[in-house]
Design a protein around this motif. Structure first.
Motif, mmCIF file in Angstrom:
data_model
loop_
_atom_site.group_PDB
_atom_site.id
_atom_site.type_symbol
_atom_site.label_atom_id
_atom_site.label_comp_id
_atom_site.label_asym_id
_atom_site.label_seq_id
_atom_site.Cartn_x
_atom_site.Cartn_y
_atom_site.Cartn_z
ATOM 1 N N ARG A 116 -56.937 30.369 -12.320
ATOM 2 C CA ARG A 116 -55.904 29.338 -12.489
ATOM 3 C C ARG A 116 -56.330 28.045 -11.814
ATOM 4 N NH1 ARG A 116 -52.342 27.244 -9.297
ATOM 5 N NH2 ARG A 116 -52.678 28.822 -7.668
ATOM 6 N N ARG A 117 -56.786 28.144 -10.573
ATOM 7 C CA ARG A 117 -57.180 26.934 -9.847
ATOM 8 C C ARG A 117 -58.387 26.259 -10.487
ATOM 9 N NH1 ARG A 117 -55.480 30.093 -5.173
ATOM 10 N NH2 ARG A 117 -57.561 31.043 -5.122
ATOM 11 N N LEU A 118 -59.332 27.051 -10.967
ATOM 12 C CA LEU A 118 -60.547 26.503 -11.569
ATOM 13 C C LEU A 118 -60.320 26.018 -12.999
ATOM 14 C CD1 LEU A 118 -63.020 29.197 -10.223
ATOM 15 C CD2 LEU A 118 -63.131 26.751 -9.682
ATOM 16 N N GLY A 119 -59.197 26.375 -13.591
ATOM 17 C CA GLY A 119 -58.896 25.937 -14.941
ATOM 18 C C GLY A 119 -59.845 26.488 -15.982
ATOM 19 N N THR A 120 -60.227 27.746 -15.826
ATOM 20 C CA THR A 120 -61.176 28.369 -16.737
ATOM 21 C C THR A 120 -60.730 29.792 -17.046
ATOM 22 O OG1 THR A 120 -63.536 28.853 -17.086
ATOM 23 C CG2 THR A 120 -62.659 29.249 -14.892
ATOM 24 N N ASP A 121 -61.308 30.375 -18.091
ATOM 25 C CA ASP A 121 -60.932 31.750 -18.437
ATOM 26 C C ASP A 121 -61.930 32.772 -17.917
ATOM 27 O OD1 ASP A 121 -63.084 31.257 -20.084
ATOM 28 O OD2 ASP A 121 -62.073 31.813 -21.947
ATOM 29 N N HIS A 122 -63.002 32.299 -17.271
ATOM 30 C CA HIS A 122 -63.968 33.248 -16.712
ATOM 31 C C HIS A 122 -64.750 32.614 -15.567
ATOM 32 C CE1 HIS A 122 -66.690 30.907 -19.306
ATOM 33 N NE2 HIS A 122 -67.661 31.336 -18.517
ATOM 34 N N VAL A 123 -65.202 33.461 -14.675
ATOM 35 C CA VAL A 123 -66.118 33.069 -13.601
ATOM 36 C C VAL A 123 -67.472 33.674 -13.940
ATOM 37 C CG1 VAL A 123 -66.679 33.379 -11.160
ATOM 38 C CG2 VAL A 123 -64.327 32.904 -11.837
ATOM 39 N N ASP A 124 -68.523 32.879 -13.822
ATOM 40 C CA ASP A 124 -69.848 33.375 -14.179
ATOM 41 C C ASP A 124 -70.420 34.319 -13.122
ATOM 42 O OD1 ASP A 124 -70.229 31.862 -16.692
ATOM 43 O OD2 ASP A 124 -70.039 30.139 -15.348
ATOM 44 N N LEU A 125 -70.165 34.027 -11.854
ATOM 45 C CA LEU A 125 -70.627 34.891 -10.769
ATOM 46 C C LEU A 125 -69.487 35.051 -9.770
ATOM 47 C CD1 LEU A 125 -72.937 36.454 -9.346
ATOM 48 C CD2 LEU A 125 -73.548 34.303 -8.208
ATOM 49 N N TYR A 126 -68.946 36.271 -9.695
ATOM 50 C CA TYR A 126 -67.829 36.549 -8.792
ATOM 51 C C TYR A 126 -68.355 37.382 -7.641
ATOM 52 C CZ TYR A 126 -62.847 37.124 -7.682
ATOM 53 O OH TYR A 126 -61.601 37.070 -7.087
ATOM 54 N N GLN A 127 -68.177 36.882 -6.415
ATOM 55 C CA GLN A 127 -68.822 37.479 -5.255
ATOM 56 C C GLN A 127 -67.807 37.915 -4.206
ATOM 57 O OE1 GLN A 127 -72.366 34.370 -4.602
ATOM 58 N NE2 GLN A 127 -70.456 33.479 -5.346
ATOM 59 N N ILE A 128 -68.001 39.092 -3.662
ATOM 60 C CA ILE A 128 -67.210 39.463 -2.492
ATOM 61 C C ILE A 128 -67.777 38.685 -1.313
ATOM 62 C CG2 ILE A 128 -66.590 41.717 -3.428
ATOM 63 C CD1 ILE A 128 -68.626 42.974 -1.514
ATOM 64 N N HIS A 129 -66.901 38.141 -0.498
ATOM 65 C CA HIS A 129 -67.302 37.178 0.528
ATOM 66 C C HIS A 129 -67.681 37.843 1.847
ATOM 67 C CE1 HIS A 129 -66.375 32.675 1.622
ATOM 68 N NE2 HIS A 129 -67.582 33.039 1.968
ATOM 69 N N ASN A 130 -67.316 39.102 1.993
ATOM 70 C CA ASN A 130 -67.587 39.805 3.240
ATOM 71 C C ASN A 130 -67.375 41.291 3.014
ATOM 72 O OD1 ASN A 130 -68.119 40.272 5.985
ATOM 73 N ND2 ASN A 130 -66.924 38.478 6.622
ATOM 74 N N ALA A 143 -62.566 47.881 -9.555
ATOM 75 C CA ALA A 143 -61.743 46.707 -9.869
ATOM 76 C C ALA A 143 -62.612 45.562 -10.388
ATOM 77 C CB ALA A 143 -60.960 46.268 -8.635
ATOM 78 N N LEU A 144 -63.772 45.358 -9.763
ATOM 79 C CA LEU A 144 -64.681 44.306 -10.211
ATOM 80 C C LEU A 144 -65.257 44.625 -11.588
ATOM 81 C CD1 LEU A 144 -66.564 43.643 -6.852
ATOM 82 C CD2 LEU A 144 -64.941 42.094 -7.971
ATOM 83 N N ASP A 145 -65.582 45.880 -11.814
ATOM 84 C CA ASP A 145 -66.102 46.287 -13.122
ATOM 85 C C ASP A 145 -65.050 46.075 -14.217
ATOM 86 O OD1 ASP A 145 -68.308 47.786 -14.652
ATOM 87 O OD2 ASP A 145 -66.533 48.994 -15.107
ATOM 88 N N ASP A 146 -63.807 46.353 -13.911
ATOM 89 C CA ASP A 146 -62.733 46.099 -14.868
ATOM 90 C C ASP A 146 -62.669 44.618 -15.230
ATOM 91 O OD1 ASP A 146 -62.025 48.749 -14.950
ATOM 92 O OD2 ASP A 146 -60.286 48.545 -13.627
ATOM 93 N N ALA A 147 -62.893 43.746 -14.232
ATOM 94 C CA ALA A 147 -62.862 42.303 -14.484
ATOM 95 C C ALA A 147 -64.012 41.891 -15.407
ATOM 96 C CB ALA A 147 -62.939 41.543 -13.163
ATOM 97 N N VAL A 148 -65.157 42.518 -15.222
ATOM 98 C CA VAL A 148 -66.302 42.240 -16.106
ATOM 99 C C VAL A 148 -65.976 42.695 -17.525
ATOM 100 C CG1 VAL A 148 -68.709 42.795 -16.606
ATOM 101 C CG2 VAL A 148 -67.994 42.349 -14.240
ATOM 102 N N ARG A 149 -65.455 43.906 -17.656
ATOM 103 C CA ARG A 149 -65.135 44.450 -18.981
ATOM 104 C C ARG A 149 -64.042 43.650 -19.680
ATOM 105 N NH1 ARG A 149 -67.322 49.632 -19.683
ATOM 106 N NH2 ARG A 149 -68.296 50.465 -17.779
ATOM 107 N N ALA A 150 -63.160 43.033 -18.904
ATOM 108 C CA ALA A 150 -62.084 42.221 -19.477
ATOM 109 C C ALA A 150 -62.558 40.824 -19.862
ATOM 110 C CB ALA A 150 -60.928 42.117 -18.487
ATOM 111 N N GLY A 151 -63.793 40.482 -19.522
ATOM 112 C CA GLY A 151 -64.335 39.173 -19.861
ATOM 113 C C GLY A 151 -63.965 38.077 -18.886
#
Length: 339
Positions: A116-130, A143-151
């Motif tokens: 929502r904040r980025l105004g996009t429908d996908h993130v190209d690289l989603y990283q756990i920060h810690n 949960a992360l794999d589900d996000a990949v499968r959902a596009g």
């Protein structure tokens, strides 16, 4: 600009990336010390970077409490297809008990909020920060794999993990048939070579990319610091000691950096960046800047080729002593002659 393959993927990213931690947060500590840039200033940096061939831009939901993502989303809107957009999650984003960490609950909510904040429908690289010591890594990975499968996410990465933590995550992903972490975003500089002991060998063996944050050690290796004092009172390291630096060791490194820089008619900062870029495991270095001259100066480092002599001198002054079991495994005297 030069490009490198991100880990074992078919994705290529610029060897210099733009960090957006300086976007937003004006008047709000500690973000005002990092940058506090508004849309206009951030837009100048982003567009200049893209015009010079940079395609990887990195932020995090926690930067300026989400304002960095909001500003970045606005300034890249017309050029979204040119950007490999990376963001991160795990830090606290609200007062509730589930507003932090890597639970399925928080991963799902944090991703939707970042989109929502980025105004996009996908993130190209989603990283756990810690690392999250509470949530089972299997829960996070599913949960992360589900996000990949959902596009909603194209690739996954991890930041600030120890080698054993990343190795366990990679093993679980392989065991469960889940999307793997393809990149590690880690602190690495001439003044901070800790990751060479265990993380770098793991990344090399597992073909995981290395994205380097704070390659100038929070600005300490920018050329603004030496034993006589600070040449720029606005330098970030005068306000916040992050990452921590052993000043005396760093001054010795700066002395050699100045000598090497003079040979190439380059700046200290460019030389420090060129050393990081010359390390075989490194995919890209993330340049976090506040001013246009800092950005263009950093971009020039990609064309600075250090000689064998340069690299040897910088290695000698900055090398971290081997820790056990590194020093005993480095002893080759016991090996079979045919090995």
């Amino acid at each position: 600009m030069k490009f490198a393959q991100l880990g074992a993927t078919g994705l290529y990213v610029s060897r210099i990336a733009l960090g957006a931690m300086s976007f937003g947060g004006a008047g709000t500590p500690p973000w005002n010390h990092v940058g506090g840039l508004d849309d206009v200033a951030a837009g100048t940096l982003v567009n200049t970077a893209l015009d010079h061939g940079v395609n990887l831009i990195d932020t995090a939901n926690v930067y300026a409490d989400g304002e960095s993502e909001e500003i970045l989303g606005r300034v890249i809107k017309s050029r979204r297809d040119e950007v490999v957009l990376a963001t991160k999650l795990s830090a606290r984003m609200g007062p509730g008990p589930n507003d932090a960490g890597l639970s399925r609950y928080h991963v799902t909510n944090a991703l939707d909020e970042s989109l929502r904040r980025l105004g996009t429908d996908h993130v190209d690289l989603y990283q756990i920060h810690n690392f999250d010591p509470v949530t089972p890594i299997e829960e996070t990975l599913r949960a992360l794999d589900d996000a990949v499968r959902a596009g909603k996410v194209r690739y996954l990465g991890a930041s600030n993990l120890a080698a054993w933590q990343l190795a366990r995550a990679l093993g679980k992903s392989d065991q469960l048939g889940l999307s793997r972490f393809v990149a590690s975003q880690s602190y690495y500089s001439l003044a901070g070579r800790d990751i060479e002991a265990e993380l770098v060998p793991l990344l090399t063996e597992e073909k995981v990319g290395l994205l380097v944050w704070s390659p100038l050690a929070g600005g300490f290796l920018s050329g603004k610091f030496d034993r006589t004092g600070v040449s720029d009172a606005d330098a970030r390291h005068t306000r916040t000691q992050f990452p921590p630096v052993d000043a005396e060791s760093a001054y010795a490194i700066i002395d050699v950096l100045r000598k090497v820089a003079e040979r190439h008619e380059a700046t200290v900062a460019q030389t420090a960046l060129a050393w990081v870029l010359a390390q075989p495991a490194v995919t890209s270095v993330i340049a976090g800047v506040k001013r246009l001259d800092q950005l263009t100066g950093n971009l020039a480092a990609v064309d600075l080729d250090l000689s064998t002599e340069d690299l040897a001198e910088l290695d000698e002054v900055s090398r971290t002593p081997l820790r056990y079991p590194g020093w005993i495994q480095a002893d080759q005297s016991w090996r079979h002659p045919a090995a």
